[in-house]
Design a protein around this motif. Structure first.
Motif, PDB file in Angstrom:
ATOM      1  N   THR A  50       0.817  -1.105   0.011  1.00  0.00           N
ATOM      2  CA  THR A  50      -0.200   0.015   0.150  1.00  0.00           C
ATOM      3  C   THR A  50       0.862   1.233  -0.103  1.00  0.00           C
ATOM      4  N   LYS A  97      -1.648   6.581   0.330  1.00  0.00           N
ATOM      5  CA  LYS A  97      -2.989   6.212   0.574  1.00  0.00           C
ATOM      6  C   LYS A  97      -3.136   5.536   1.863  1.00  0.00           C
ATOM      7  N   LEU A  98      -2.218   5.061   2.589  1.00  0.00           N
ATOM      8  CA  LEU A  98      -2.333   4.625   3.999  1.00  0.00           C
ATOM      9  C   LEU A  98      -2.627   5.687   4.845  1.00  0.00           C
ATOM     10  N   LYS A 153      -4.370   8.336   4.510  1.00  0.00           N
ATOM     11  CA  LYS A 153      -5.834   8.589   4.244  1.00  0.00           C
ATOM     12  C   LYS A 153      -6.982   7.789   5.050  1.00  0.00           C
ATOM     13  N   GLN A 154      -6.345   6.717   5.523  1.00  0.00           N
ATOM     14  CA  GLN A 154      -7.007   5.691   6.416  1.00  0.00           C
ATOM     15  C   GLN A 154      -7.228   6.046   7.672  1.00  0.00           C
ATOM     16  N   THR A 155      -8.522   6.237   8.229  1.00  0.00           N
ATOM     17  CA  THR A 155      -8.771   6.749   9.629  1.00  0.00           C
ATOM     18  C   THR A 155      -8.148   5.853  10.714  1.00  0.00           C
ATOM     19  N   ALA A 171      -5.222   4.597  10.168  1.00  0.00           N
ATOM     20  CA  ALA A 171      -3.987   4.091  10.041  1.00  0.00           C
ATOM     21  C   ALA A 171      -2.978   4.712  11.371  1.00  0.00           C
TER      22      ALA A 171
END
Length: 326
Positions: free
Chosen positions: A117, A121-122, A124-126, A128
């Motif tokens: 990944t 983009k990682l 942007k994950q809540t 993370a």
């Protein structure tokens, strides 16, 4: 004996499909036994196009440099950079993608496609774990930066020319006035940095979250290695920090020079940026990166409003003489 005329160079085709067909044919003629099959275009531009496909059973990325006058230099720099990383030896947690084949004559480079990944983009994950991701990225940079650190003066003439070129190309930008304000502040600040040596070290020429991949095994692999040499550590840090924050549509915490204050301090606590550059050279390069990124990526709506807010926050802190560290 018959006379063999050299094959002519054709102009860059228009459109992703036609470009991919051209590159597919060139790859088959250059490496007939490699089994290179292109499947999709990842990026198409006047300078460089990037395609995804296979080399036999191996997933690969094929880069095509279109400029006849510069392609040998681009390919040569890419190959040298890969060789330098090979000399570092294998590491269980850090790596770069592999170079399978190259042709300076055709402007082609075939490299491995890395599973995992992308860090941008990682982030942007809540869910993370952002502090852990920042630590891993800094650790990769430390590994990649092994070697002699050189301290040299900033190339003021080149940087000034870079700023003026950006401003000249931004006349039709929706926020041309704000970009001009930022550019003029940077031009005012640049002479104040004359004579201050800045650290240069090996590493990634574009140390940005989009070029770092978190592997399935938890390690970090870097992609888009396209140049060898040494790079200003403060500029690389600025590229990472601005790239990390520039895609967000909002800011949850306090801003410092237009960036997330908490994560900036976390990053700097683990990065290789020299202490004596943080409030001078690094601050300058943050502004230059904001200028470059905003000038080339105008967007409407909330992202543009947030980017505008970041630049104004940067200018405000710069004029007030705010320090990143007490």
């Amino acid at each position: 004996m018959g006379y063999l005329e050299p094959l002519p160079f054709f102009a860059r085709p228009k459109g992703a499909a036609r470009q991919m067909a051209r590159v597919q044919l060139q790859a088959q003629l250059k490496w007939p036994g490699a089994g290179i099959r292109l499947q999709s275009a990842l990026k198409v531009s006047k300078e460089t196009s990037v395609f995804r496909g296979y080399r036999g059973e191996d997933p690969v990325v094929v880069k095509k440099f279109w400029d006849l006058s510069a392609r040998r230099g681009f390919v040569g720099g890419t190959v040298q950079a890969f060789r330098r990383f090979e000399r570092l030896g294998a590491h269980p947690d850090f790596s770069v993608n592999r170079c399978f084949a190259s042709s300076g004559h055709l402007g082609l480079v075939v490299v491995s496609f890395e599973a995992g990944t992308p860090v941008d983009k990682l982030l942007k994950q809540t869910a993370a774990n952002r502090p852990q991701i920042l630590r891993q990225c800094c650790a990769w940079q430390s590994w990649a930066g092994q070697g002699e650190i050189i301290r040299s003066a900033l190339p003021s003439n080149l940087i000034e020319a870079e700023i003026r070129t950006i401003l000249g190309a931004s006349a039709r930008h929706p926020d041309a006035a704000l970009l001009a304000e930022l550019g003029n502040e940077l031009l005012r600040l640049l002479p104040l940095l004359d004579g201050q040596p800045a650290a240069r070290a090996p590493g990634h020429p574009d140390f940005a979250p989009r070029n770092l991949i978190l592997r399935p095994d938890g390690g970090v692999t870097a992609v888009d290695i396209h140049r060898s040499g040494t790079f200003f550590q403060s500029r690389q840090a600025a590229i990472f920090l601005v790239s990390k924050d520039f895609q967000s549509e909002c800011a949850e915490g306090s801003l410092l020079f237009g960036l997330d204050q908490s994560e900036m301090l976390q990053f700097l606590a683990q990065s290789s940026v020299p202490e004596d550059e943080i409030n001078t050279v690094l601050v300058f390069f943050i502004g230059l990166t904001l200028l470059r990124m905003y000038s080339t990526k105008p967007r409407r709506g909330r992202p543009m409003k947030m980017r505008r807010r970041r630049i104004r926050a940067y200018l405000n802190d710069l004029r007030r003489g705010v320090g990143i560290r007490a």
